[in-house]
Design a protein around this motif. Structure first.
Motif, PDB file in Angstrom:
ATOM      1  N   LEU A  64       2.671   0.377  11.121  1.00 11.15           N
ATOM      2  CA  LEU A  64       2.280   1.495  11.976  1.00 11.15           C
ATOM      3  C   LEU A  64       1.571   2.570  11.152  1.00 11.15           C
ATOM      4  O   LEU A  64       0.545   3.108  11.566  1.00 11.15           O
ATOM      5  CB  LEU A  64       3.513   2.078  12.678  1.00 11.15           C
ATOM      6  CG  LEU A  64       3.222   3.093  13.792  1.00 11.15           C
ATOM      7  CD1 LEU A  64       2.339   2.472  14.862  1.00 11.15           C
ATOM      8  CD2 LEU A  64       4.510   3.614  14.402  1.00 11.15           C
ATOM      9  N   GLU A  65       2.124   2.872   9.964  1.00 16.88           N
ATOM     10  CA  GLU A  65       1.458   3.826   9.070  1.00 16.88           C
ATOM     11  C   GLU A  65       0.059   3.335   8.713  1.00 16.88           C
ATOM     12  O   GLU A  65      -0.902   4.117   8.676  1.00 16.88           O
ATOM     13  CB  GLU A  65       2.278   4.014   7.791  1.00 16.88           C
ATOM     14  CG  GLU A  65       3.563   4.811   7.982  1.00 16.88           C
ATOM     15  CD  GLU A  65       4.776   3.939   8.297  1.00 16.88           C
ATOM     16  OE1 GLU A  65       5.885   4.333   7.944  1.00 16.88           O
ATOM     17  OE2 GLU A  65       4.589   2.868   8.906  1.00 16.88           O
ATOM     18  N   MET A  66      -0.056   2.020   8.458  1.00 12.47           N
ATOM     19  CA  MET A  66      -1.346   1.450   8.095  1.00 12.47           C
ATOM     20  C   MET A  66      -2.348   1.555   9.248  1.00 12.47           C
ATOM     21  O   MET A  66      -3.533   1.871   9.033  1.00 12.47           O
ATOM     22  CB  MET A  66      -1.181  -0.008   7.681  1.00 12.47           C
ATOM     23  CG  MET A  66      -2.472  -0.685   7.263  1.00 12.47           C
ATOM     24  SD  MET A  66      -3.148  -0.019   5.732  1.00 12.47           S
ATOM     25  CE  MET A  66      -2.174  -0.956   4.549  1.00 12.47           C
ATOM     26  N   ILE A  67      -1.881   1.321  10.458  1.00 12.32           N
ATOM     27  CA  ILE A  67      -2.775   1.411  11.619  1.00 12.32           C
ATOM     28  C   ILE A  67      -3.338   2.819  11.747  1.00 12.32           C
ATOM     29  O   ILE A  67      -4.541   3.012  11.979  1.00 12.32           O
ATOM     30  CB  ILE A  67      -2.018   1.003  12.904  1.00 12.32           C
ATOM     31  CG1 ILE A  67      -1.778  -0.512  12.926  1.00 12.32           C
ATOM     32  CG2 ILE A  67      -2.796   1.421  14.151  1.00 12.32           C
ATOM     33  CD1 ILE A  67      -0.911  -0.982  14.068  1.00 12.32           C
ATOM     34  N   PHE A  68      -2.483   3.832  11.599  1.00 17.77           N
ATOM     35  CA  PHE A  68      -2.964   5.210  11.700  1.00 17.77           C
ATOM     36  C   PHE A  68      -3.950   5.544  10.582  1.00 17.77           C
ATOM     37  O   PHE A  68      -4.893   6.317  10.796  1.00 17.77           O
ATOM     38  CB  PHE A  68      -1.785   6.183  11.681  1.00 17.77           C
ATOM     39  CG  PHE A  68      -1.085   6.292  13.004  1.00 17.77           C
ATOM     40  CD1 PHE A  68      -1.715   6.882  14.090  1.00 17.77           C
ATOM     41  CD2 PHE A  68       0.202   5.811  13.172  1.00 17.77           C
ATOM     42  CE1 PHE A  68      -1.072   6.985  15.321  1.00 17.77           C
ATOM     43  CE2 PHE A  68       0.844   5.908  14.394  1.00 17.77           C
ATOM     44  CZ  PHE A  68       0.207   6.496  15.470  1.00 17.77           C
ATOM     45  N   THR A  69      -3.740   4.977   9.413  1.00 17.09           N
ATOM     46  CA  THR A  69      -4.677   5.209   8.305  1.00 17.09           C
ATOM     47  C   THR A  69      -6.033   4.581   8.615  1.00 17.09           C
ATOM     48  O   THR A  69      -7.080   5.211   8.452  1.00 17.09           O
ATOM     49  CB  THR A  69      -4.113   4.623   6.997  1.00 17.09           C
ATOM     50  OG1 THR A  69      -2.852   5.229   6.710  1.00 17.09           O
ATOM     51  CG2 THR A  69      -5.065   4.875   5.845  1.00 17.09           C
ATOM     52  N   THR A 129       0.825  -1.202   0.000  1.00 15.54           N
ATOM     53  CA  THR A 129       0.000   0.000   0.000  1.00 15.54           C
ATOM     54  C   THR A 129       0.860   1.252   0.000  1.00 15.54           C
ATOM     55  O   THR A 129       0.563   2.232  -0.691  1.00 15.54           O
ATOM     56  CB  THR A 129      -0.938   0.007   1.226  1.00 15.54           C
ATOM     57  OG1 THR A 129      -1.750  -1.170   1.214  1.00 15.54           O
ATOM     58  CG2 THR A 129      -1.835   1.233   1.218  1.00 15.54           C
ATOM     59  N   LYS A 130       1.933   1.228   0.788  1.00 17.28           N
ATOM     60  CA  LYS A 130       2.834   2.376   0.823  1.00 17.28           C
ATOM     61  C   LYS A 130       3.450   2.619  -0.558  1.00 17.28           C
ATOM     62  O   LYS A 130       3.597   3.763  -0.995  1.00 17.28           O
ATOM     63  CB  LYS A 130       3.938   2.130   1.854  1.00 17.28           C
ATOM     64  CG  LYS A 130       4.858   3.326   2.079  1.00 17.28           C
ATOM     65  CD  LYS A 130       4.124   4.465   2.755  1.00 17.28           C
ATOM     66  CE  LYS A 130       5.063   5.603   3.104  1.00 17.28           C
ATOM     67  NZ  LYS A 130       4.343   6.745   3.712  1.00 17.28           N
ATOM     68  N   ALA A 131       3.773   1.531  -1.265  1.00 17.22           N
ATOM     69  CA  ALA A 131       4.383   1.664  -2.591  1.00 17.22           C
ATOM     70  C   ALA A 131       3.364   2.111  -3.636  1.00 17.22           C
ATOM     71  O   ALA A 131       3.671   2.940  -4.494  1.00 17.22           O
ATOM     72  CB  ALA A 131       5.005   0.345  -3.009  1.00 17.22           C
ATOM     73  N   LEU A 132       2.137   1.594  -3.538  1.00 16.49           N
ATOM     74  CA  LEU A 132       1.128   1.866  -4.566  1.00 16.49           C
ATOM     75  C   LEU A 132       0.295   3.110  -4.275  1.00 16.49           C
ATOM     76  O   LEU A 132      -0.240   3.725  -5.188  1.00 16.49           O
ATOM     77  CB  LEU A 132       0.190   0.667  -4.700  1.00 16.49           C
ATOM     78  CG  LEU A 132       0.791  -0.611  -5.294  1.00 16.49           C
ATOM     79  CD1 LEU A 132      -0.148  -1.781  -5.061  1.00 16.49           C
ATOM     80  CD2 LEU A 132       1.052  -0.427  -6.783  1.00 16.49           C
ATOM     81  N   GLY A 133       0.153   3.437  -2.981  1.00 15.72           N
ATOM     82  CA  GLY A 133      -0.717   4.550  -2.625  1.00 15.72           C
ATOM     83  C   GLY A 133      -2.187   4.250  -2.815  1.00 15.72           C
ATOM     84  O   GLY A 133      -3.016   5.151  -2.842  1.00 15.72           O
ATOM     85  N   ASP A 134      -2.546   2.975  -2.924  1.00 14.46           N
ATOM     86  CA  ASP A 134      -3.938   2.581  -3.166  1.00 14.46           C
ATOM     87  C   ASP A 134      -4.195   1.277  -2.422  1.00 14.46           C
ATOM     88  O   ASP A 134      -3.729   0.209  -2.821  1.00 14.46           O
ATOM     89  CB  ASP A 134      -4.172   2.399  -4.667  1.00 14.46           C
ATOM     90  CG  ASP A 134      -5.646   2.158  -5.012  1.00 14.46           C
ATOM     91  OD1 ASP A 134      -6.351   1.514  -4.210  1.00 14.46           O
ATOM     92  OD2 ASP A 134      -6.083   2.601  -6.078  1.00 14.46           O
ATOM     93  N   LEU A 135      -4.949   1.383  -1.336  1.00 17.49           N
ATOM     94  CA  LEU A 135      -5.206   0.221  -0.488  1.00 17.49           C
ATOM     95  C   LEU A 135      -5.973  -0.864  -1.231  1.00 17.49           C
ATOM     96  O   LEU A 135      -5.670  -2.053  -1.101  1.00 17.49           O
ATOM     97  CB  LEU A 135      -5.975   0.662   0.764  1.00 17.49           C
ATOM     98  CG  LEU A 135      -6.434  -0.437   1.723  1.00 17.49           C
ATOM     99  CD1 LEU A 135      -5.275  -1.304   2.173  1.00 17.49           C
ATOM    100  CD2 LEU A 135      -7.150   0.172   2.928  1.00 17.49           C
ATOM    101  N   GLN A 136      -6.984  -0.473  -2.030  1.00 19.35           N
ATOM    102  CA  GLN A 136      -7.783  -1.469  -2.734  1.00 19.35           C
ATOM    103  C   GLN A 136      -6.947  -2.238  -3.747  1.00 19.35           C
ATOM    104  O   GLN A 136      -7.036  -3.464  -3.849  1.00 19.35           O
ATOM    105  CB  GLN A 136      -8.959  -0.804  -3.438  1.00 19.35           C
ATOM    106  CG  GLN A 136      -9.939  -1.786  -4.069  1.00 19.35           C
ATOM    107  CD  GLN A 136     -10.634  -2.643  -3.025  1.00 19.35           C
ATOM    108  OE1 GLN A 136     -11.387  -2.147  -2.209  1.00 19.35           O
ATOM    109  NE2 GLN A 136     -10.355  -3.950  -3.049  1.00 19.35           N
ATOM    110  N   LEU A 137      -6.103  -1.523  -4.504  1.00 21.52           N
ATOM    111  CA  LEU A 137      -5.243  -2.191  -5.479  1.00 21.52           C
ATOM    112  C   LEU A 137      -4.257  -3.124  -4.778  1.00 21.52           C
ATOM    113  O   LEU A 137      -4.052  -4.271  -5.219  1.00 21.52           O
ATOM    114  CB  LEU A 137      -4.479  -1.152  -6.309  1.00 21.52           C
ATOM    115  CG  LEU A 137      -3.444  -1.694  -7.306  1.00 21.52           C
ATOM    116  CD1 LEU A 137      -4.103  -2.632  -8.323  1.00 21.52           C
ATOM    117  CD2 LEU A 137      -2.728  -0.550  -8.014  1.00 21.52           C
ATOM    118  N   ALA A 138      -3.678  -2.655  -3.686  1.00 18.77           N
ATOM    119  CA  ALA A 138      -2.724  -3.485  -2.947  1.00 18.77           C
ATOM    120  C   ALA A 138      -3.393  -4.753  -2.425  1.00 18.77           C
ATOM    121  O   ALA A 138      -2.845  -5.858  -2.525  1.00 18.77           O
ATOM    122  CB  ALA A 138      -2.118  -2.688  -1.790  1.00 18.77           C
TER     123      ALA A 138
END
Length: 410
Positions: free
Chosen positions: A110-115, A27-36
């Motif tokens: 950690l970034e994902m949790i905050f998101t 997700t961090k690389a793609l910037g798109d949670l659904q695509l990831a």
């Protein structure tokens, strides 16, 4: 490489363990949670087909992230002009280099949790999204935990991902000024997951407490110097350790004073107590640490009679200064009742009955009924037992409360 014919259950356990770390990195690389997530799910589907035949790879994480990365590259090339896709392809190439060594995969959980716990999302969505992205639970498992249909939960998750994308909610750790408030929101989500599992009446929902503890361990690993993260993990461990004692051999509810403490998980009690002592020594006391300290008073007492209710009442008094909620005041009053201050406790609880938060709060009426019965006010006890029974969602609890009410006599 493991031998062929790996079971789906073994593969599912491996995938769940690696899911959050891989999804966060993608997700961090793609910037798109659904695509990831779509690409990772495609990788998992391929694993379920190939691994039973070839055996589980020496590094399942490396295999999954490499396969998911390739799927993402294919999609981007098909759906996007190459020049526009170049930044994403470059980031994915860097992710591919990390995949050669799974330990080098950047831990972006950690970034994902905050998101997932962003204040722009409603509470139920935060919980569901955290369970899906960090816990790796399926949509069906999350839906069962909430007693929702899989279709309704799937739509909730889709809307959440769309909102993250359209509102440009960033995948990053908040700035220092915003970090304490945002971390508090994260801890609330994890504790709500635990509480829902701890008080659950269905097996699927009961699994949430174990998932919350796993999330707590992840958080503690990512933020080892945060005393409230450690306090929350200690609280969950100390509370969960006493779970087996809450019912008798026939499945009936047992209050704390009647529980067989030999059924408590002593190893988990010791782990939670040791973690709490280490974090309290830092001198930065917060609400979760105080709640853990209260739980430790119960978990480390050999008998009900040996419980130090004066210490528990003092801890609740301190907690009520930090978080002056009606629930904390209710628990403080109950603790006072066991310190020889029954009349004062009953008066404190009676003063809470006009609070809107207490009107439909089942534990309030159950506690009020118990205090009134112990004080000899049978009509008042019956009134609140009836209200507690009406508000209880658990058949086991309702049966216990009926027996308590019936025991009051005519």
């Amino acid at each position: 490489m493991a031998p062929p014919f790996s079971s789906d259950r073994t593969i599912a356990a491996l995938v769940r363990e690696e899911w959050g770390r891989i999804l966060a990195a993608l997700t961090k690389a793609l910037g798109d949670l659904q695509l990831a997530e779509d690409c990772l799910q495609e990788a998992v589907s391929r694993a379920l087909v190939r691994w039973p035949e070839t055996g589980i790879p020496d590094s399942p994480a490396a295999w999954l992230i490499r396969t998911a990365r390739n799927a993402a590259i294919d999609r981007i090339r098909r759906e996007t002009h190459f020049a526009a896709a170049l930044p994403e392809l470059t980031l994915l190439a860097e992710t591919a280099a990390d995949a050669a060594d799974p330990e080098a995969i950047p831990d972006k959980r950690l970034e994902m949790i905050f998101t997932c716990c962003h204040p722009a999302l409603e509470e139920k969505t935060r919980i569901a999204l955290t369970l899906r992205t960090l816990g790796g639970l399926s949509t069906e498992e999350i839906a069962a935990s909430f007693l929702d249909t899989p279709e309704a939960m799937a739509q909730r998750l889709v809307r959440a991902k769309r909102k993250i994308r359209e509102a440009r909610i960033p995948y990053r750790v908040p700035q220092d000024a915003d970090l304490p408030a945002r971390m508090q929101a994260v801890l609330v989500v994890v504790y709500l997951i635990f509480a829902q599992g701890h008080g659950a009446t269905t097996p699927k929902a009961a699994q949430l407490s174990a998932e919350a503890i796993r999330l707590g361990r992840i958080l503690h690993g990512l933020r080892p110097d945060d005393p409230e993260v450690a306090g929350l993990l200690a609280l969950m461990l100390l509370t969960d350790a006493r779970k087996a004692g809450r019912t008798d051999a026939k499945g009936g509810f047992l209050p704390l004073q009647h529980q067989n403490r030999r059924r408590w998980d002593r190893a988990r009690c010791a782990e939670g107590d040791a973690l709490l002592r280490r974090t309290l020594s830092r001198g930065r006391i917060g609400p979760y640490q105080l709640q853990a300290a209260i739980s430790a008073c119960h978990a480390t007492s050999p008998t009900w009679e040996a419980t130090d209710w004066s210490e528990i009442a003092a801890l609740y008094a301190l907690l009520s200064q930090m978080t002056p909620t009606p629930v904390v005041r209710l628990n403080h009053a109950v603790a006072l009742s066991y310190c020889g201050k029954l009349a004062e406790a009953l008066g404190r609880v009676a003063a809470l009955q006009d609070d809107p938060a207490m009107r439909d709060y089942q534990p309030f009426h159950a506690a009020f009924a118990d205090l009134a019965a112990r004080a000899g006010d049978i009509p008042l006890a019956r009134t609140h037992y009836a209200r507690a029974i009406a508000l209880s969602s658990s058949q086991v609890e309702r049966l216990f409360l009926h027996k308590a009410s019936d025991s009051l006599g005519p």
